[in-house]
Design an enzyme around this catalytic site. Structure first.
Site, short mmCIF file in Angstrom:
data_model
loop_
_atom_site.label_atom_id
_atom_site.label_comp_id
_atom_site.label_asym_id
_atom_site.label_seq_id
_atom_site.Cartn_x
_atom_site.Cartn_y
_atom_site.Cartn_z
N THR A 177 1.12 -1.29 -0.17
CA THR A 177 0.04 -0.14 -0.58
C THR A 177 0.63 1.54 -0.13
O THR A 177 1.60 1.39 1.05
CB THR A 177 -1.15 0.12 1.33
N GLU A 178 0.69 2.04 -1.09
CA GLU A 178 1.34 3.22 -1.05
C GLU A 178 2.56 3.48 -1.21
O GLU A 178 3.53 4.37 0.14
CB GLU A 178 0.56 4.14 0.08
N LEU A 179 3.02 2.08 -1.72
CA LEU A 179 5.33 1.76 -1.74
C LEU A 179 5.51 2.23 0.00
O LEU A 179 6.54 2.32 0.26
CB LEU A 179 5.41 2.72 -2.64
#
Lengths: 406, 394
Positions: free
Chosen positions: A149-151
């Site tokens: 998630t979101e890097l």
């Protein structure tokens, strides 16, 4: 001879409706805002599909047919796929059609686009598996490369992902981690045997995703030949240029009238004009290219904000409180084996809910405000916490029922 | 500069605003002669004070800038102000002599009470007039029974001005729509606050301590008890809140013509044991009330600005404010609600009382933000308007 790796994030959360304390104990459809409301998920999804997903898919299909060398990759959140199934099946079909070309790779992530890794490794593993099953069912692919998630990334995420059998993982090429090193090589995560790490080239990625239509930018207007020239200039000083961005860049963050689709239409041809350039998917990059050195991420890094940390989701008192109250229900919720309750609890884990509670720069009306469908972070928090109260009541009812059965 | 009142002899926000603005203006090297209608022991050594000395006129407490026209009891000699309107006229007559006696580049006049005085002073001196609108007749009447004389005075004052200052965009829109003032002439200058003055510690002897010790949360209303301020909505929200959060007390600070009605309403709603009427407070008692409360609610029906919201936040007490207010343009770290949406108001009240993390976030972020809403910023903007006006004449 830089390879070019394109990865697009496709995600929409189930936004929580305006949920007041008076709804607790009465209303359990947390994600069903009335039509026309800014928080109505069907409205948002169909709008984004119309402005972005459908035209972008159409264009990529044309481009894949025109350029046999072109390869792309997507990461779909499970909650996005669920919404496509329910609200826009034609969009889902158009993604499936793209995958059928054989030159589209799908990445692995948590089904609920959650922050589970930060709070519960067990829940994280379960969501990664759920996601993998979903991708197999819908696209007949088994993801081999993971992106969180979101890097959001840290050393221990890589070791966990290697344990789960993946060959590669994605992260932000953050300056404070890279130092003098380049994002245009693969790296070796600390503590892993084989897993390889791919880093986002955030300058080139954000030139498209954020700056494309910024009139005050010195490089405005950005054209495909100009961008291809920047990529080609890496020739000799890098193995792979990772262009990672939200898929909504095309048509939603950058509207059609900015010329973004026209830019995209010409980009593959311009990139391929340079004979050394070629496209790869993430697993091809991982299989083909060597890991240059070990890279240490002792702290969480993400692709958000200038800080590139996790303070967009966790850090202020309301975000910390809400996330803690949610995750402390884990064992009790799972023990009920009630699918509806578990699914609701998991939908509440989607990172967007915590992003909406971010108070950083709220007063300055920046990007956080643009992406926030609530009037304020506080209103987002109030609805979320009221929902938690209701979830707890349902949990108690189910728990006492099963107790009385025994 | 023509004003009506200054603290501590003020009945509300108008005096506070005039004091804050003039202090900051003088710190930015503006030389001010401030005119008041009657002689009072005001301490403001940063400017020259001039009194219009409306003779023999005993300022009765019920004559405030907010009750538009109130008749006095009969038997008052003919050369004295009989009511607010004759006081305003008398003030204007005195303004001519004052304008001849003093030297100035510009006349700045606050609210309708001082507009006639400002117009006269401007005409006598041939210096430009700037009118400053803190509230309009439309706000004060809460939409009911606008006094056409007052409305006319407001309109005439603005018509004779080279520039009009509105305390918010909310007010600017009102002036454009209902007073037909040219938009180019209206400048928005938000009020400010000297936030540090409210950053005090809570006196342990404060009268609410017993309640707090007993675990009650205190929700504060502070303002005149008139239709404009929406105290009736506060009571309705209190009733709804108590159904879900019984351990709360609703403190009403202020006086006004709705007081009796509100006491009855509390009884009718069956919550009279949870509503406290504290009357009008000022000075230390006032800041202590802000400080002791867990939450401040400003449910105004029509609020040109709403300084009390800034004061509350500066004191570290989170605020729920009406969307129909000017102050909502200046603050992000507060909760906002439509004054008529009692359900949402109660929802927000209960959330702040229930979730300590929300209280902490609003308190900390609000305290930080309110520092930027300063009188210095307001003064700087005002000076720009002075320059613009004088350049046009020049």
């Amino acid at each position: 001879m830089p390879a070019i790796c394109l990865y697009f994030q496709v995600h929409q959360p189930y936004r929580i409706k305006k949920y007041r304390v008076f709804d607790v104990g009465h209303s359990h459809d947390y994600f069903e805002s009335p039509p026309g409301d800014r928080l109505n998920n069907r409205d948002v999804l169909t709008k984004v599909a119309r402005k972005s997903y459908l035209p972008a898919n159409q264009l990529f299909l044309e481009l894949l047919n025109k350029y046999p060398q072109l390869k792309i990759s997507y990461s779909f959140s499970g909650v996005l796929l669920d919404q496509l199934t329910e609200y826009s099946p034609e969009t889902l079909e158009s993604f499936q059609e793209l995958v059928k070309t054989g030159r589209v790779e799908i990445l692995s992530e948590t089904y609920y686009h959650s922050l589970a890794f930060i709070f519960s490794k067990d829940e994280f593993d379960r969501q990664v598996k759920l996601h993998s099953q979903k991708i197999k069912t819908l696209f007949h692919q088994v993801p081999k490369v993971f992106r969180n998630t979101e890097l959001i990334y840290r050393n221990d995420l890589a070791t966990e992902i290697e344990k789960l059998g993946y060959t590669g993982i994605l992260a932000e090429g953050a300056d404070h981690v890279l130092g003098w090193r380049s994002p245009n090589f693969l790296y070796h995560p600390v503590g892993c045997q084989k897993l390889k790490l791919m880093l986002k080239n955030y300058r080139l990625s954000d030139d498209i995703a954020f700056r494309f239509s910024t009139v005050g930018w010195s490089e405005y207007p950005l054209t495909a030949p100009k961008f291809a020239q920047w990529v080609s200039a890496i020739n000799g000083s890098g193995d792979v240029v990772n262009l990672f961005m939200d898929y909504e860049t095309f048509g939603e963050h950058q509207w059609e009238d900015t010329g973004i689709f026209n830019f995209l239409r010409h980009l593959p041809g311009e990139l391929l004009r340079h004979p050394d350039n070629y496209f790869v998917t993430p697993s091809q990059a991982v299989n083909k290219l060597p890991a240059l050195a070990e890279l240490d991420f002792p702290h969480f890094v993400s692709w958000a904000d200038v800080e590139r940390d996790i303070s967009a989701w966790l850090g202020n008192p309301i975000q910390n409180d809400a996330s803690q109250k949610l995750y402390e229900l884990e064992s009790a919720v799972l023990a009920t084996k009630d699918q509806k309750l578990i699914s609701d609890w998991r939908r509440l884990q989607t990172s967007d809910h915590f992003y909406y509670m971010c108070t950083k720069w709220f007063a300055d009306g920046d990007v956080h405000k643009y992406f926030n469908p609530y009037n304020s972070p506080y209103e987002a928090f109030i609805s979320f916490m009221n929902v938690i109260q209701d979830l707890k009541l349902r949990l108690e009812a189910l728990t006492s029922k099963s107790r009385s059965k025994k | 500069m023509f004003g009506w009142e200054l603290p501590p002899f003020n009945s509300g926000g108008l005096g506070t605003a005039c004091y804050g603005l003039t202090q900051a203006l003088s710190q930015q090297n503006i030389d001010i002669t401030f005119v008041l209608p009657q002689r009072v022991g005001v301490k403001a050594d940063f400017m020259k004070l001039v009194f219009a000395d409306l003779e023999g006129f005993e300022w009765p407490p019920e004559i405030t800038p907010y009750d538009t026209l109130k008749m006095l009891p009969p038997g008052i000699p003919p050369d004295m102000a009989r009511d607010l309107l004759s006081a305003v006229n008398m003030y204007a007559r005195r303004a001519a002599a004052i304008a001849k006696k003093h030297k100035f580049d510009l006349v700045h006049s606050h609210d309708w009470l001082c507009f006639p005085a400002g117009v006269v002073a401007s005409r006598v001196s041939r210096e430009p007039l700037v009118t400053h609108v803190h509230a309009t007749e439309l706000d004060r009447s809460g939409g009911n029974g606008v006094n056409t004389t007052v409305f006319g005075i407001e309109k005439n004052g603005m018509h004779h001005s080279s520039a009009v200052i509105a305390v918010s965009s909310f007010t600017k829109n009102l002036l454009k729509t209902y007073y037909q003032v040219n938009s180019d002439k209206i400048n928005v200058v938000h009020n400010g606050i000297n936030a540090d003055e409210f950053d005090i510690s809570l006196d342990e002897q404060n009268p609410l301590e017993t309640l707090k010790q007993a675990g009650f949360k205190i929700v504060l209303f502070l303002g005149r008890l008139t239709l404009q301020k929406g105290p009736d909505y506060f009571l309705k929200a209190a009733k709804r809140t108590l159904e879900y959060y019984p351990k709360a007390v609703f403190l009403i600070v202020g006086s006004g013509d709705m007081e009796g009605q509100l006491v009855n309403e509390a009884v009718n709603l069956g919550i009279s044991d949870r509503v406290l009427f504290a009357g009008f407070l000022r000075g230390k008692m006032l800041t202590q009330a802000f400080k002791a409360a867990d939450l401040f609610v400003m449910p105004s029906v029509s609020e040109p600005f709403g300084l009390t919201a800034l004061e509350s936040v500066a004191a570290g007490t989170p605020a729920i404010i009406s969307k129909q207010s000017g102050v909502s343009e200046t603050m992000s770290h507060v909760l906002k609600v439509d004054f008529w949406d009692v359900e949402e108001m109660a929802n927000q009240i209960i959330a702040v009382l229930n979730f300590s993390s929300l209280h902490v976030a609003l308190k900390d972020n609000g305290k930080h933000e309110v520092k930027k809403v300063s009188w210095q910023a307001a003064a700087a903007k005002t000076i720009e308007i002075y320059k613009k006006v004088l350049a046009k004449i020049g």
